[in-house]
Design a protein around this motif. Structure first.
Motif, PDB file in Angstrom:
ATOM      1  N   GLN A 162      -6.789  11.301  -7.253  1.00  0.00           N
ATOM      2  CA  GLN A 162      -5.625  10.861  -6.476  1.00  0.00           C
ATOM      3  C   GLN A 162      -5.876  11.093  -4.996  1.00  0.00           C
ATOM      4  N   ASP A 163      -6.475  12.226  -4.675  1.00  0.00           N
ATOM      5  CA  ASP A 163      -6.749  12.529  -3.268  1.00  0.00           C
ATOM      6  C   ASP A 163      -7.738  11.521  -2.695  1.00  0.00           C
ATOM      7  N   ALA A 217     -16.952   8.613   4.865  1.00  0.00           N
ATOM      8  CA  ALA A 217     -16.796   8.571   3.415  1.00  0.00           C
ATOM      9  C   ALA A 217     -15.573   9.374   3.015  1.00  0.00           C
ATOM     10  N   VAL A 218     -15.021   9.047   1.864  1.00  0.00           N
ATOM     11  CA  VAL A 218     -13.934   9.860   1.329  1.00  0.00           C
ATOM     12  C   VAL A 218     -14.580  10.989   0.539  1.00  0.00           C
ATOM     13  N   HIS A 219     -13.955  12.160   0.542  1.00  0.00           N
ATOM     14  CA  HIS A 219     -14.510  13.293  -0.176  1.00  0.00           C
ATOM     15  C   HIS A 219     -13.410  14.181  -0.724  1.00  0.00           C
ATOM     16  N   LEU A 244       0.823  -1.214   0.000  1.00  0.00           N
ATOM     17  CA  LEU A 244       0.000   0.000   0.000  1.00  0.00           C
ATOM     18  C   LEU A 244       0.855   1.261   0.000  1.00  0.00           C
ATOM     19  N   ALA A 245       1.919   1.248   0.777  1.00  0.00           N
ATOM     20  CA  ALA A 245       2.804   2.418   0.820  1.00  0.00           C
ATOM     21  C   ALA A 245       3.439   2.644  -0.554  1.00  0.00           C
ATOM     22  N   GLN A 246       3.877   1.568  -1.198  1.00  0.00           N
ATOM     23  CA  GLN A 246       4.469   1.695  -2.532  1.00  0.00           C
ATOM     24  C   GLN A 246       3.430   2.149  -3.552  1.00  0.00           C
ATOM     25  N   THR A 247       2.211   1.650  -3.428  1.00  0.00           N
ATOM     26  CA  THR A 247       1.122   2.071  -4.327  1.00  0.00           C
ATOM     27  C   THR A 247       0.858   3.559  -4.178  1.00  0.00           C
ATOM     28  N   ALA A 248       0.828   4.040  -2.949  1.00  0.00           N
ATOM     29  CA  ALA A 248       0.589   5.462  -2.706  1.00  0.00           C
ATOM     30  C   ALA A 248       1.708   6.310  -3.303  1.00  0.00           C
ATOM     31  N   ILE A 249       2.951   5.858  -3.171  1.00  0.00           N
ATOM     32  CA  ILE A 249       4.080   6.602  -3.737  1.00  0.00           C
ATOM     33  C   ILE A 249       3.986   6.642  -5.262  1.00  0.00           C
ATOM     34  N   LEU A 250       3.726   5.477  -5.872  1.00  0.00           N
ATOM     35  CA  LEU A 250       3.621   5.421  -7.331  1.00  0.00           C
ATOM     36  C   LEU A 250       2.456   6.267  -7.841  1.00  0.00           C
TER      37      LEU A 250
END
Length: 182
Positions: free
Chosen positions: A103-104, A168-170, A33-39
């Protein structure tokens, strides 16, 4: 080995194994997950720079076309088609830049998943601690009591985590307004 001692040993081995193997897999999930977030962050940053550069180049081209049109060397039908194309390009670029805000949202989901991993790690750690409390001489009633206490503690931890992560995400950036998902 008596049945009582065998039960204690097996319960201890089970809890310890679940704790150790679960923690190992969680570490892999967290790393992925950390690598996914960086990419994702790098990809979005590069896309943003590219779209802005594309917008600047298209704007220069449109200015040049406007000069040619202003010179009166272009047929009126062509002028109308060029204006239509300019409008279409502008709409596509604005749509692409606005899409970058996902992305956010994705980062929020990744963060929430990381929090779930952390919560699961705490559960697995609790199982590991319980396994240390079980000795070969621990009788069945004590094991049952430990398991019942552990179950109650795990249910509380799970409930706390659920209430924390049910949001929820917003998104409230760029010109697109607010987006809420999930």
């Amino acid at each position: 080995m008596s049945t009582k001692k065998l039960l204690g040993s097996q319960v201890k081995q089970l809890l310890s194994g679940v704790s150790d193997h679960g923690s190992e897999h969680l570490s892999e999930v967290e790393t992925d997950l950390a690598q996914t977030a960086i990419l994702l962050g790098e990809a979005i940053e590069k896309l943003g720079v590219s779209f802005m550069a594309l917008h600047a180049a298209v704007s220069k081209e449109q200015e040049e076309i406007s000069l040619i049109i202003g010179g009166g060397y272009v047929a009126p039908e062509s002028v109308e088609r060029l204006r239509s194309i300019q409008l279409e390009i502008s709409q596509h670029i604005n749509s692409a830049v606005t899409s970058l805000q996902f992305q956010d949202l994705t980062s929020q989901l990744i963060s929430r998943t990381m929090q779930r991993c952390e919560g699961l790690r705490e559960v697995l750690t609790a199982l590991g601690v319980v396994s240390q409390d079980i000795g070969q001489d621990t009788d069945g009633d004590d094991i049952a009591h430990l398991l019942k206490q552990t179950t109650l503690r795990l249910e509380k931890q799970s409930g706390d985590l659920k209430s924390l992560l049910r949001k929820a995400v917003h998104q409230k950036h760029l010109d697109s307004g607010e987006i809420e998902l999930f």
